[in-house]
Design a protein around this motif. Structure first.
Motif, PDB file in Angstrom:
ATOM      1  N   LEU A  76      34.732  44.723  26.492  1.00 48.58           N
ATOM      2  CA  LEU A  76      33.814  44.103  27.447  1.00 48.58           C
ATOM      3  C   LEU A  76      32.394  44.150  26.925  1.00 48.58           C
ATOM      4  O   LEU A  76      32.038  45.001  26.103  1.00 48.58           O
ATOM      5  CB  LEU A  76      33.901  44.820  28.799  1.00 48.58           C
ATOM      6  N   GLN A  80      29.341  43.817  31.554  1.00 48.88           N
ATOM      7  CA  GLN A  80      30.670  43.845  32.185  1.00 48.88           C
ATOM      8  C   GLN A  80      31.200  45.272  32.279  1.00 48.88           C
ATOM      9  O   GLN A  80      31.808  45.660  33.291  1.00 48.88           O
ATOM     10  CB  GLN A  80      31.632  42.966  31.385  1.00 48.88           C
ATOM     11  N   ARG A  83      29.526  47.123  35.103  1.00 45.38           N
ATOM     12  CA  ARG A  83      30.037  46.685  36.404  1.00 45.38           C
ATOM     13  C   ARG A  83      31.378  47.341  36.708  1.00 45.38           C
ATOM     14  O   ARG A  83      31.640  47.773  37.839  1.00 45.38           O
ATOM     15  CB  ARG A  83      30.174  45.165  36.421  1.00 45.38           C
ATOM     16  N   VAL A  84      32.259  47.418  35.702  1.00 50.65           N
ATOM     17  CA  VAL A  84      33.559  48.057  35.903  1.00 50.65           C
ATOM     18  C   VAL A  84      33.389  49.516  36.300  1.00 50.65           C
ATOM     19  O   VAL A  84      34.055  50.023  37.220  1.00 50.65           O
ATOM     20  CB  VAL A  84      34.418  47.934  34.629  1.00 50.65           C
ATOM     21  N   ILE A  89      36.285  49.801  39.155  1.00 50.38           N
ATOM     22  CA  ILE A  89      37.385  48.857  38.939  1.00 50.38           C
ATOM     23  C   ILE A  89      38.428  49.516  38.043  1.00 50.38           C
ATOM     24  O   ILE A  89      38.116  50.016  36.958  1.00 50.38           O
ATOM     25  CB  ILE A  89      36.865  47.560  38.307  1.00 50.38           C
ATOM     26  N   LEU A  92      43.030  45.060  36.229  1.00 52.41           N
ATOM     27  CA  LEU A  92      42.621  43.772  35.683  1.00 52.41           C
ATOM     28  C   LEU A  92      42.483  42.726  36.771  1.00 52.41           C
ATOM     29  O   LEU A  92      41.682  41.786  36.657  1.00 52.41           O
ATOM     30  CB  LEU A  92      43.629  43.304  34.638  1.00 52.41           C
ATOM     31  N   GLU A  94      41.083  42.940  39.494  1.00 51.30           N
ATOM     32  CA  GLU A  94      39.793  43.038  40.167  1.00 51.30           C
ATOM     33  C   GLU A  94      38.661  42.428  39.337  1.00 51.30           C
ATOM     34  O   GLU A  94      37.515  42.408  39.776  1.00 51.30           O
ATOM     35  CB  GLU A  94      39.475  44.503  40.457  1.00 51.30           C
ATOM     36  N   MET A  95      38.955  41.950  38.137  1.00 50.40           N
ATOM     37  CA  MET A  95      37.929  41.421  37.247  1.00 50.40           C
ATOM     38  C   MET A  95      37.814  39.914  37.377  1.00 50.40           C
ATOM     39  O   MET A  95      38.755  39.234  37.799  1.00 50.40           O
ATOM     40  CB  MET A  95      38.250  41.790  35.795  1.00 50.40           C
ATOM     41  N   ASP A  96      36.646  39.389  36.975  1.00 54.55           N
ATOM     42  CA  ASP A  96      36.434  37.955  37.042  1.00 54.55           C
ATOM     43  C   ASP A  96      36.975  37.281  35.781  1.00 54.55           C
ATOM     44  O   ASP A  96      37.403  37.942  34.826  1.00 54.55           O
ATOM     45  CB  ASP A  96      34.951  37.631  37.252  1.00 54.55           C
ATOM     46  N   ALA A  99      35.316  38.131  32.233  1.00 57.90           N
ATOM     47  CA  ALA A  99      35.732  39.404  31.645  1.00 57.90           C
ATOM     48  C   ALA A  99      37.157  39.316  31.109  1.00 57.90           C
ATOM     49  O   ALA A  99      37.462  39.820  30.018  1.00 57.90           O
ATOM     50  CB  ALA A  99      35.624  40.508  32.682  1.00 57.90           C
TER      51      ALA A  99
END
Length: 821
Positions: A76, A80, A83-84, A89, A92, A94-96, A99
């Motif tokens: 990442l 990113q 943010r995780v 988080i 996977l 839950e990621m945009d 990412a």
């Protein structure tokens, strides 16, 4: 069959209707607004996100137990990753999409090693980056309809490749069909928020087809009919019957006869500004923008390669000029011209290691205001690692100089790999990088180093050139070497043209006649015009000549001009240029010979002959006789002259330098004879007469070597030359020899005369080599100056010592081209 087809259609229609999908309601819609499209694209990007998350979740955990740390967090970006961590988080899902795409792209190598993943899926994954960027922050006007349809195609194939449901794929495909038939209207919000725009009268011309009546844009009164339409490089080309003949025009030169041409009157200032803008956006191929862009002397012929490069259909050129013409300057001018015309960010220079040590390219490029960084082994490995991590060549090393010595197996294939090992634990190779690095230009100096296609240097250079927009090869040797060597270079340079050896030979066949014709015209020999015509006609009879040369207007023009009785000097000069342009490789090779530039570079050479003294001659003859006898015993008289070549050259170079090694030569040969299992010890014993004769020969040879008088006419002749040169203001001398024992002898003798000398060979370290060059360049009055440099062939490659105007070859190299270099 009719009944079965009817049932199939009814079944499909019932299936669609039962799904009650809102997309079906749009089949009859004649238009869509932007809000609807944005909503649908967002929905499909969400489907892509869920699909990719599920796909990665099913595959990444099987790579290893620490997959979350190594395959997710480490891949990442910094933002990113933060943010995780901050949002806790742990899945996977839950990621945009951004990412997830990055994780999949960075982990592709590990995934490919474990699963069968076609390359088409990788390309689809890369394309999704652009689609996501187009719609992630979409506001105001959306992309054009063609772009939207292209993005939908990418999403559809992405969904299919990564396991989306059949219903999801069907939705995407159906929406694309609806969009294709629909007219896109602005959303209500965008209509109210957008200020009224002035209406622009744009009349789109109808498509020009065969048999269309057209007229010239420049003169609408000139009209004709289109006979054929073709496409070249994305531009339509038209053959038009005009004024009784077929003429060629391009799309921006003609319009349909019925089209109305709109003219807009402007004043002189606007016209001048428009012409200036056009010139800046469309650089001329007949003007050089780099003319005064470097701190060099203006030498006209050095700009020829730059002109040829900008006029070439593909910017790839082999500069095969004679030694001393200035190929480095020519390469610098090409680079400067390319920088003036486009953004040039990544440039590699590949050259022999001695040129890196002496900073030749680094310093020469500073004259063009370019800073290049020499790269060593650890740095290059780090660059490859950074390229793998970031997907692009590191910006810091965007302009780098790499020696041939680093182009080895480890660079290509990597090191330290073992079964089951992950790539991040090893040194990666170039061939493992995915995507491959891109270069704006690659410059390969002394390109004859890759003439052997079975070497790692060849493979590495080919890889780098395959991923470069522009390529420049520099060498003084290819036209003196065999056709195979030239084929290898041109095949790397232009694989799209030089497809294979057969194609190369076919293209090369008429060049002998072309060169002969140019020679006749240049020298004005008796009946030169007739001889030139005859040679050109011979060229036109070859297979390549019939297909390419004979139809060329330049060929017909040259034949016509050569038939004139009185050809002026200007016409003859133009003829030389025209005839040479018919050479099948003229667009790929620039060749400037020393004789073409008259007295700009003058080389005066002469030979000094000396004879052996009687003692030297006896030692020379006895040494070769002993060697021939030993080799005949060892090899049964097979290929003896060939095996004696090196020793013969050594003895001729300097018998004094070889004399201290005679004892070692004798001992080695006697040991080889005694240890050879094919020799019968009983037949060849110490008591045997033949062995006694052989031993007597060895003893006599050793006595000659140990009692050789000091008188050396060859060295005395060298000393006379040195003494004369040392009396001049420029007293610098370079002395070459193929053999180290010769240089050791010369160094000992010259040191005894208190001359300031130094020696450079393959064992001299780079830093020491650079220091010695600096001292050699100092004025003779400087106490730290060096007056004479001794070189071996290995240590002399690529030298650029223009301040030294005397070079002495103490012995002649086996390859005469070495003297030229």
């Amino acid at each position: 069959m009719r009944k079965a087809r009817y049932r199939c259609i009814v079944f499909c229609w019932v299936y669609v209707c039962k799904r009650n999908n809102p997309i079906i309601l749009m089949r009859g819609v004649a238009s869509m607004n932007q809000s609807q499209i944005i909503s649908k694209m967002s929905e499909y990007l969400h489907i892509s996100t869920v699909t990719l998350a599920d796909w990665l979740t099913s595959k990444l955990p099987r790579i290893n137990d620490n997959w979350w740390e190594e395959c997710v967090l480490e891949n990442l970006s910094h933002y990113q990753r933060e943010r995780v961590i901050n949002d806790n988080i742990s899945s996977l899902k839950e990621m945009d999409l951004s990412a997830l795409l990055r994780i999949a792209n960075k982990s592709w190598y590990e995934l490919r090693n474990m699963y069968y993943l076609p390359q088409v899926e990788r390309e689809c994954l890369k394309a999704m980056f652009s689609v996501r960027n187009n719609w992630a922050h979409c506001a105001g006007n959306i992309p054009g309809k063609d772009t939207i349809e292209t993005d939908l195609d990418v999403i559809y194939h992405f969904a299919q490749s990564f396991g989306a449901s059949t219903d999801d794929c069907y939705q995407i495909k159906t929406f694309k069909l609806d969009l294709h038939r629909a007219k896109i209207e602005p959303s209500q919000k965008s209509l109210s928020d957008t200020p009224p725009q002035p209406k622009i009268d744009k009349r789109m011309p109808q498509q020009i087809e065969e048999k269309s009546m057209v007229c010239l844009k420049s003169d609408p009164s000139v009209k004709g009919m289109v006979f054929s339409v073709s496409e070249i490089g994305g531009t339509n080309k038209y053959e038009v019957f005009l004024n009784g003949e077929i003429k060629t025009f391009y799309a921006d030169q003609i319009v349909l006869e019925s089209s109305s041409l709109l003219y807009h009157k402007v004043d002189r200032e606007v016209l001048q500004s428009s012409l200036t803008a056009y010139q800046l956006r469309n650089p001329s191929m007949s003007s050089l923008y780099s003319l005064n862009a470097a701190r060099i002397d203006f030498v006209p012929y050095q700009f020829r390669p730059a002109l040829k490069m900008i006029k070439a259909d593909v910017p790839r050129l082999l500069i095969a000029d004679s030694v001393g013409v200035g190929k480095t300057i020519e390469a610098g001018l090409i680079l400067k011209e390319a920088q003036a015309r486009s953004d040039i960010e990544t440039v590699l220079i590949i050259c022999p290691k001695p040129l890196v040590a002496e900073r030749k390219w680094e310093l020469e490029m500073k004259r063009f205001d370019d800073d290049f960084i020499p790269v060593d082994g650890p740095t290059l490995r780090q660059i490859v690692s950074d390229t793998d991590r970031d997907g692009v060549w590191p910006e810091r090393y965007g302009k780098a100089i790499i020696p041939y010595s680093l182009l080895d197996k480890n660079l290509l294939y990597g090191t330290g790999q073992s079964k089951g090992a992950r790539k991040r634990h090893t040194n990666l190779g170039l061939l493992e990088l995915d995507p491959a690095p891109h270069f704006d230009m690659v410059i390969v100096d002394e390109a004859h180093h890759i003439r052997n296609s079975n070497t790692y240097a060849y493979a590495a250079v080919k890889y780098l050139c395959d991923h470069a927009d522009s390529v420049v090869f520099l060498t003084a040797t290819p036209l003196q070497t065999g056709d195979q060597d030239l084929y290898t270079l041109l095949n790397v340079l232009r694989p799209d043209v030089i497809l294979n050896p057969e194609t190369f030979k076919m293209m090369a066949r008429p060049n002998t006649y072309i060169n002969r014709a140019a020679h006749f015209i240049r020298t004005e020999s008796p009946d030169w015009a007739k001889e030139a015509v005859s040679s050109l006609e011979e060229a036109a009879l070859t297979q390549w000549g019939q297909a390419v040369i004979a139809p060329n207007p330049i060929f017909k023009k040259s034949i016509t001009l050569l038939s004139y009785d009185n050809i002026t000097r200007e016409q003859r000069v133009q003829l030389i240029s025209d005839v040479e342009s018919l050479h099948s490789f003229s667009g790929m090779i620039n060749r400037t010979r020393r004789q073409d530039i008259q007295d700009f570079c003058i080389r005066r050479s002469y030979s000094v002959e000396t004879a052996f003294t009687p003692w030297q001659k006896e030692l020379h003859d006895e040494l070769l006789k002993f060697e021939a006898t030993a080799l005949s015993v060892l090899h049964d008289n097979q290929n003896i002259p060939l095996m004696m070549t090196t020793l013969s050259r050594q003895a001729a170079s300097c018998i004094f330098g070889l004399a201290p090694f005679v004892k070692a030569i004798i001992q080695r040969r006697v040991r080889q004879i005694w240890d050879d299992p094919e020799n019968d010890a009983e037949e060849f014993s110490f008591s045997n007469d033949s062995y006694e004769a052989f031993g007597g020969m060895a003893k006599h040879l050793l006595e000659l070597a140990e009692n050789l008088p000091d008188d050396d006419p060859k060295f005395d002749s060298l000393l006379d030359i040195i003494a004369e040169k040392q009396s001049q203001s420029n007293n610098k001398i370079i002395i070459f020899s193929t053999f180290k024992h010769t240089l050791a002898y010369l160094r000992e003798k010259l040191n005894a005369l208190d001359l300031r000398i130094a020696q450079i060979d393959g064992s001299v370290k780079d830093d020491d080599r650079y220091t010695l060059r600096g001292r050699f360049e100092l004025d003779k009055s400087d106490p730290n100056a060096i007056d004479i440099l001794l070189f071996t062939e290995v240590g002399s490659e690529g030298l650029d010592y223009q301040f030294c105007d005397m070079m002495i070859n103490y012995d002649l190299p086996w390859n005469p081209m070495r003297i030229e270099q």
